[in-house]
Design a protein around this motif. Sequence first.
Motif, PDB file in Angstrom:
ATOM      1  N   ASP A   9      -3.670 -19.934   3.638  1.00  0.00           N
ATOM      2  CA  ASP A   9      -4.702 -20.781   3.042  1.00  0.00           C
ATOM      3  C   ASP A   9      -5.945 -20.919   3.921  1.00  0.00           C
ATOM      4  O   ASP A   9      -6.759 -21.814   3.720  1.00  0.00           O
ATOM      5  N   GLN A  10      -6.076 -20.047   4.901  1.00  0.00           N
ATOM      6  CA  GLN A  10      -7.268 -20.031   5.743  1.00  0.00           C
ATOM      7  C   GLN A  10      -7.914 -18.657   5.637  1.00  0.00           C
ATOM      8  O   GLN A  10      -7.247 -17.656   5.428  1.00  0.00           O
ATOM      9  N   GLU A  11      -9.244 -18.650   5.784  1.00  0.00           N
ATOM     10  CA  GLU A  11      -9.949 -17.377   5.735  1.00  0.00           C
ATOM     11  C   GLU A  11     -10.354 -16.953   7.140  1.00  0.00           C
ATOM     12  O   GLU A  11     -10.867 -17.761   7.919  1.00  0.00           O
ATOM     13  N   HIS A  12     -10.111 -15.702   7.444  1.00  0.00           N
ATOM     14  CA  HIS A  12     -10.436 -15.142   8.746  1.00  0.00           C
ATOM     15  C   HIS A  12     -11.439 -14.012   8.544  1.00  0.00           C
ATOM     16  O   HIS A  12     -11.217 -13.114   7.726  1.00  0.00           O
ATOM     17  N   VAL A  13     -12.527 -14.066   9.285  1.00  0.00           N
ATOM     18  CA  VAL A  13     -13.556 -13.039   9.159  1.00  0.00           C
ATOM     19  C   VAL A  13     -13.112 -11.794   9.919  1.00  0.00           C
ATOM     20  O   VAL A  13     -12.823 -11.858  11.118  1.00  0.00           O
ATOM     21  N   VAL A  14     -13.058 -10.682   9.213  1.00  0.00           N
ATOM     22  CA  VAL A  14     -12.727  -9.410   9.843  1.00  0.00           C
ATOM     23  C   VAL A  14     -13.974  -8.760  10.422  1.00  0.00           C
ATOM     24  O   VAL A  14     -13.968  -8.248  11.538  1.00  0.00           O
ATOM     25  N   GLN A  15     -15.084  -8.809   9.659  1.00  0.00           N
ATOM     26  CA  GLN A  15     -16.336  -8.232  10.137  1.00  0.00           C
ATOM     27  C   GLN A  15     -17.494  -8.800   9.329  1.00  0.00           C
ATOM     28  O   GLN A  15     -17.341  -9.103   8.137  1.00  0.00           O
ATOM     29  N   LEU A  16     -18.635  -8.965   9.962  1.00  0.00           N
ATOM     30  CA  LEU A  16     -19.851  -9.390   9.281  1.00  0.00           C
ATOM     31  C   LEU A  16     -20.802  -8.200   9.238  1.00  0.00           C
ATOM     32  O   LEU A  16     -21.200  -7.677  10.277  1.00  0.00           O
ATOM     33  N   HIS A  17     -21.161  -7.775   8.040  1.00  0.00           N
ATOM     34  CA  HIS A  17     -21.987  -6.579   7.857  1.00  0.00           C
ATOM     35  C   HIS A  17     -23.434  -6.964   7.581  1.00  0.00           C
ATOM     36  O   HIS A  17     -23.707  -7.810   6.722  1.00  0.00           O
ATOM     37  N   GLY A  18     -24.353  -6.297   8.280  1.00  0.00           N
ATOM     38  CA  GLY A  18     -25.780  -6.481   8.070  1.00  0.00           C
ATOM     39  C   GLY A  18     -26.410  -5.251   7.447  1.00  0.00           C
ATOM     40  O   GLY A  18     -25.715  -4.344   6.985  1.00  0.00           O
ATOM     41  N   PRO A  19     -27.747  -5.197   7.417  1.00  0.00           N
ATOM     42  CA  PRO A  19     -28.455  -4.076   6.789  1.00  0.00           C
ATOM     43  C   PRO A  19     -28.023  -2.714   7.344  1.00  0.00           C
ATOM     44  O   PRO A  19     -27.833  -2.552   8.552  1.00  0.00           O
TER      45      PRO A  19
END
Length: 565
Positions: free
Chosen positions: A73-83
Amino acid sequence: MPTPTQPSPASAPAADVHGAYPRLTDDQVAILRSCGQQRQVREGDHLFRAGERSEDFFVVLSGTVAVVERHDDQEHVVQLHGPHSFLGELGLLEGQTAFVSAVVHSPGEVLAVGSAALRDVLSREPALGDVILRAYLLRRTMLAGAGTGFRIVGSAFSADTRRLLEFAARNRLPHRWSDLEKDAEAEALLTRLGISPEETPVVVLHDCRVLRNPSNAELAQVVGLRHETAEKAVCDLLVVGAGPGGLAAAVNGACEGLSTVVLDAEATGGQAGTSSRIENYLGFPAGISGGELAERAVVQADRFGARIDVPAEAAGLEQHDGTSVVRLADGGTVTATNVVVATGARYRRLTAPGIERFEGVGVHYAATVWEARTCRFDPVAVVGGGNSAGQAALFLAAQSPAVHLLVRGADLEHSMSRYLIDRIERHPRIDVRLHTEVREVTGEDRVESVVVEDNRTHQRQVLAARALFVFIGARPATSWLAEALPLDRRGFIPTGPEVADTSADLWKRLGRAPLALEAGLPGVFAVGDVRSGSVKRVASAVGEGAMAVRLAHEHLGEVGPPAVR
């Protein structure tokens, strides 16, 4: 499924890892623009969701997109993608469901390229294709190492738990295991889902769907490994077995326009897929893992239109009116003008007290990142004196403080390549023990030690080991052919001149001799480890797979193309 909460940019990994998250150049983006559509996206929009198939390849043009995994029930960021970053991983190219979700973090614009258009671009632009494929392969490995994906909940002492774990590992599917005896979260998860321990093992999917003790085929269907039942038509080429020889036949057959179907009872890659590194394969001076070689071949075969079904176990072979009919274990059939048998060999199991109890959860018959992640930084033992055992020992020694290489014979030179022997002898953490055999594997809820015996003096010793990796040879997987084709005394398939005498009347009626790789029936070919007299090397299996397609064309010229596609 509840709406995902917005990920915090501070929690997102920022650095690339060995090229897993490259940024495309302006020229590469321009190539993709020519076949894609630009879309405006708002904060909170989903580009794809875990558990669903994505039909599009996405490039971020502006704004940011977070790749997130939901866990407890928790969200974990795997990667943040930019331009200029692109989304997805290997499953996108292979038609599998997504193992993570993509949520727009800040508004902007994305470029969406359909899967068919993407395949066309990858074939026309090899440099761009290599960037994408390499990143996707690395991302799949990273997901595996992080324990991302569906969850298998069950006891280490359950045969079905071990079956599911082995199937997921052999097919390189991101997953994690919650051990009922050791994982405190497992009981809480079962309570939350209303499942009793007696109902395990279960597979918990991304959207909290639960599969209660699914068969391998049921799990494969859900994650996209297996397609709908084949239509009742005659294909040009049926390949049974998806090891290097079978995948080579599939790539060559499909790219030459033959309607091609590939079946495998367990996983793509065959025995080679269990190898941590293959270092003597032409064109890969730094070596390549068996898993990566298999994944590259699968993507290549799929791009040319070959259909690969896993698991799909062949149970028998018959011929009627010039076509071959392969019966499947689930009761289905596939009919083809040509059949390439590339079923390879099944590993030999080690027999000793304690072995069966820990198979799949401490005793392994493969040494890849999937098995190694369970015993990182622990002492381990490897059984065998061939190349597979040597490669496994070197791979495991990269993180293990001690690797005991247990060899029954008097030396390594008999069955191991010189380059491996030299590296093993120089490695400070590999302990080679000759004249040594395993007599017992001990432990409470996990492997703790291995009892070994010197087969000359019969003196026994206990070695600390948290896992045992077994590579002691294999038997040909030909039991399903016993009534259809002549086999040699060891169960391998004779081909070419070797079968001319066993079915002389058949070949006399056809007015020709059997072709080089042709088995005891016209249009049935054997390649790779399953073939009598084969070299038992990846390169030779690949060569035989390609050669079988050339011979299949000759057979097609003899009987004509199938009337119905």
